[in-house]
Scaffold this active site. Structure first.
Site, PDB file in Angstrom:
ATOM      1  N   ASP A 150       0.835  -1.195  -0.124  1.00  0.00           N
ATOM      2  CA  ASP A 150       0.129  -0.059   0.004  1.00  0.00           C
ATOM      3  C   ASP A 150       0.919   1.258   0.055  1.00  0.00           C
ATOM      4  O   ASP A 150       1.020   1.941   1.078  1.00  0.00           O
ATOM      5  CB  ASP A 150      -0.997  -0.028   1.183  1.00  0.00           C
ATOM      6  CG  ASP A 150      -0.152  -0.066   2.560  1.00  0.00           C
ATOM      7  OD1 ASP A 150       0.854  -0.651   2.748  1.00  0.00           O
ATOM      8  OD2 ASP A 150      -0.811   0.481   3.444  1.00  0.00           O
TER       9      ASP A 150
ATOM     10  N   VAL B  93       2.958  -6.262   2.778  1.00  0.00           N
ATOM     11  CA  VAL B  93       3.238  -5.248   3.667  1.00  0.00           C
ATOM     12  C   VAL B  93       2.225  -4.364   3.777  1.00  0.00           C
ATOM     13  O   VAL B  93       2.563  -2.841   4.270  1.00  0.00           O
ATOM     14  CB  VAL B  93       4.658  -4.642   3.224  1.00  0.00           C
ATOM     15  CG1 VAL B  93       5.814  -5.721   3.364  1.00  0.00           C
ATOM     16  CG2 VAL B  93       4.675  -4.157   1.678  1.00  0.00           C
TER      17      VAL B  93
ATOM     18  N   ASP C  93       6.781   1.289   2.065  1.00  0.00           N
ATOM     19  CA  ASP C  93       6.406   0.390   1.055  1.00  0.00           C
ATOM     20  C   ASP C  93       7.397   0.771   0.034  1.00  0.00           C
ATOM     21  O   ASP C  93       8.001  -0.265  -0.588  1.00  0.00           O
ATOM     22  CB  ASP C  93       5.118   0.326   0.603  1.00  0.00           C
ATOM     23  CG  ASP C  93       3.940   0.292   1.739  1.00  0.00           C
ATOM     24  OD1 ASP C  93       3.838   1.144   2.487  1.00  0.00           O
ATOM     25  OD2 ASP C  93       3.310  -1.001   1.748  1.00  0.00           O
TER      26      ASP C  93
ATOM     27  N   HIS D 127       9.389   0.004   8.378  1.00  0.00           N
ATOM     28  CA  HIS D 127       8.591  -1.267   8.765  1.00  0.00           C
ATOM     29  C   HIS D 127       8.704  -2.332   7.441  1.00  0.00           C
ATOM     30  O   HIS D 127       9.122  -3.465   7.810  1.00  0.00           O
ATOM     31  CB  HIS D 127       7.145  -1.151   8.967  1.00  0.00           C
ATOM     32  CG  HIS D 127       6.873  -0.068   9.856  1.00  0.00           C
ATOM     33  ND1 HIS D 127       6.894  -0.148  11.305  1.00  0.00           N
ATOM     34  CD2 HIS D 127       6.328   1.203   9.716  1.00  0.00           C
ATOM     35  CE1 HIS D 127       6.509   1.118  11.841  1.00  0.00           C
ATOM     36  NE2 HIS D 127       6.166   1.737  11.070  1.00  0.00           N
ATOM     37  N   ASP D 128       8.175  -1.905   6.508  1.00  0.00           N
ATOM     38  CA  ASP D 128       8.132  -2.928   5.292  1.00  0.00           C
ATOM     39  C   ASP D 128       9.385  -3.548   4.798  1.00  0.00           C
ATOM     40  O   ASP D 128       9.379  -4.542   4.436  1.00  0.00           O
ATOM     41  CB  ASP D 128       7.154  -2.222   4.403  1.00  0.00           C
ATOM     42  CG  ASP D 128       5.798  -1.818   4.792  1.00  0.00           C
ATOM     43  OD1 ASP D 128       5.452  -2.090   5.939  1.00  0.00           O
ATOM     44  OD2 ASP D 128       5.109  -1.205   3.987  1.00  0.00           O
TER      45      ASP D 128
HETATM   46  C1  BDR Z   1       2.383  -0.575   8.532  1.00  0.00           C
HETATM   47  O1  BDR Z   1       1.438   0.698   8.521  1.00  0.00           O
HETATM   48  C2  BDR Z   1       1.698   1.360   7.205  1.00  0.00           C
HETATM   49  O2  BDR Z   1       1.487   2.725   7.708  1.00  0.00           O
HETATM   50  C3  BDR Z   1       3.196   1.111   6.873  1.00  0.00           C
HETATM   51  O3  BDR Z   1       3.419   1.033   5.590  1.00  0.00           O
HETATM   52  C4  BDR Z   1       3.547  -0.107   7.327  1.00  0.00           C
HETATM   53  O4  BDR Z   1       3.029  -1.289   6.374  1.00  0.00           O
HETATM   54  C5  BDR Z   1       3.106  -0.157   9.910  1.00  0.00           C
HETATM   55  O5  BDR Z   1       2.120  -0.081  10.979  1.00  0.00           O
HETATM   56 CA    CA Z   2       2.779  -0.684   4.268  1.00  0.00          CA
END
Ligand code: BDR
Ligand code: CA
Length: 338
Positions: A11, A141, A16, A260-261
């Site tokens: 997303d 992700v 991402d 994160h991703d």
């Molecule tokens: C996740 O939420 C999204 O905002 C980020 O892209 C990540 O995949 C983290 O909580």
């Molecule tokens: Ca994401």
């Protein structure tokens, strides 16, 4: 080297975008396609941003993008969620904290390429059905809507999946409600469908990703590499740092932001980047109360525990993560003859 066949479900989204760059440039991967889903922003924008990243990496013609589900499976049907951003469009024109982390458009030129005609769900089903058993790894992700819909539409895809490396969930760390992480919270029913699918699943939750933050100083090291993908990543780390500083005191003090991703992508190459990985029974709360979207791990001490259905990473190694990113970007630079 035998490359791992992966499909990125995204997303896009600033982190991402970093995950996509790494999946396209790391030579361990054969990226079969990118499927976009509603999440950080509405799906037409996550699709558009994914196309931008493909061109930034000069992978047009090689890596195709498929637009996926516009709405979560069920959560948007609940009246109290209508005021939150479970629906679509979710944040058009708003200037909230999340917008600072994921603006509608990535800082890249508008794409000259277009997404494919087929939807993401059709692509997932056709690609998986044509594969051998256990051939393809999924890397979702974002919210799990595309994957769950594909599994429900044609469960014959399930044995074709080698494993699913999911950025999602949280135990001691959450971000969208007191109980829930964003990717789960947007579409809890989809998350539960995938969790109970019987596939080999690893969750890369916030507990792990918050250990793999990157700082503005590290962004400068990435910027010094000087390629288009490296400059994009540096810009995005800085943008995320500014956004996180508005909402996360710990990240503000660290002068950084979690990516994160990209950690889910790294874990496929360097599994040791995930630490304290425990095989657990995990369910998603879909009871639509205060804990809606919580990933609940069964920690009861009992003779006959619930069957374990996923690996949950409670920690991660930032040094491995940052080194991986810089090594891959340096190698790409060398491949470009720079
Ligand atoms: C996740 O939420 C999204 O905002 C980020 O892209 C990540 O995949 C983290 O909580
Ligand atoms: Ca994401």
């Amino acid at each position: 080297m035998e490359k791992r066949k992966i499909i990125m479900d995204v997303d896009t989204g600033s982190d991402d975008a970093i995950a996509l760059v790494m999946a396209m440039l790391d030579e361990h991967f054969d990226l079969l396609g990118i499927t976009a889903v509603n999440g950080n922003i509405e799906v037409k924008l996550t699709t558009d941003n994914s196309l931008r990243v493909v061109e930034c990496c000069d992978k047009q013609g090689e890596v195709k993008v498929y637009k996926g589900c516009e709405y979560p499976i069920a959560s948007t049907l609940i009246s109290w969620t209508a005021q939150s951003f479970r629906g679509v469009p979710i944040r058009e024109g708003s200037k909230d904290n999340a917008t600072a982390v994921h603006p509608d458009q990535l800082p890249l030129p508008a794409p000259t390429i277009k997404e494919e005609e087929d939807s993401a769900v059709v692509f997932l089903i056709e690609t998986l059905l044509a594969a051998e058993d256990g051939e393809i790894t999924l890397v979702p992700v974002g919210p799990l809507t595309n994957i769950a819909v594909a599994m429900r539409a044609d469960p014959r895809i399930i044995p074709k999946i080698k494993e699913i490396m999911i950025m999602g969930g949280g135990h001691d760390v959450n971000n969208s409600s007191p109980a829930s992480e964003f990717n789960v919270w947007i579409d809890p029913e989809a998350f539960e469908i995938v969790l109970q699918s019987g596939c080999k699943i690893t969750l890369v939750p916030l507990d792990a990703t918050h250990k793999c933050f990157m700082t503005v100083e590290e962004a400068q090291k990435v910027r010094a590499i000087g390629t288009k993908p490296a400059l994009l990543i540096a810009d995005l780390i800085e943008q995320r740092t500014t956004g996180y500083a508005q909402m996360d005191a710990e990240m503000k003090a660290l002068n950084g932001a979690p990516i994160h991703d990209a950690l889910a992508v790294c874990a496929l190459v360097y599994p040791e980047v995930l630490k304290n990985v425990v095989h657990v029974n995990c369910h998603t709360d879909i009871s639509r109360g205060f804990a809606y979207g919580e990933t609940i791990i069964d920690q009861r001490i009992r003779v006959n525990p619930e069957p374990k259905n996923c690996y949950f990473a409670f920690d991660a190694d930032k040094d491995i993560f940052v080194k991986w990113m810089i090594d891959v970007l340096e190698k790409d630079k060398a491949n470009r003859g720079m």
